[in-house]
Design an enzyme around this catalytic site. Structure first.
Site: not given
Length: 156
Positions: A92, A115, A123-124, A150
């Site tokens: 952040y 979001n 945002c993850h 990912e």
């Protein structure tokens, strides 16, 4: 008129909403805002196709017109989130620095919480400064699952 449609995905039911030109919302489960016509459109079909490809590890970026509604600050944060590479994370605090307001990391967290297009606006991929998985409105388990997906396909 806005349209919405629900799709089954490997992570559960997801609702997508479009405004005739762009995707404006992704909802987990069956919660769709009122005054929206439930009807599949070509825009929603394409968004679902790309989302399914992403969830199966066959897509690393989205080629969709997105139109999240929010303040200028929120839009600036969401645009910055879209620049986080697939398979990578940042804090952040990193996002706050990138938008030119290094002390706004708590505000960045609040923007992540608002979001309207999670996954499409990743945002993850935002974690605590120490790398901890914190602050995902859709649940830490889902955040962990998306990051692991990912990581698994990042080198492919």
């Amino acid at each position: 008129m806005n349209h919405a449609y629900y799709y089954e995905t490997p992570i559960g039911k997801i609702g997508l909403v479009e405004n005739g030109a762009a995707i404006i919302r992704l909802c987990f489960g069956t919660i769709i805002p009122q005054n929206i016509k439930l009807m599949e459109t070509s825009i929603l079909e394409e968004a679902n196709l790309q989302l399914q490809e992403y969830l199966c590890g066959n897509r690393k970026s989205f080629d969709l017109l997105l139109s999240p509604q929010g303040t200028e600050f929120q839009k600036k944060v969401w645009k910055t989130l879209q620049e986080i590479p697939y398979g990578k994370t940042c804090s952040y605090k990193d996002i706050a620095k990138q938008i030119g307001n290094p002390k706004a990391y708590r505000a960045v967290g609040m923007v992540n919480n608002k979001n309207p297009l999670p996954i499409f606006i990743p945002c993850h991929r935002v974690v605590g400064v120490d790398g901890s998985l914190i602050g995902y409105i859709n649940g830490i388990e889902l955040k962990k699952e998306l990051l692991e997906l990912e990581k698994k396909y990042a080198a492919c």
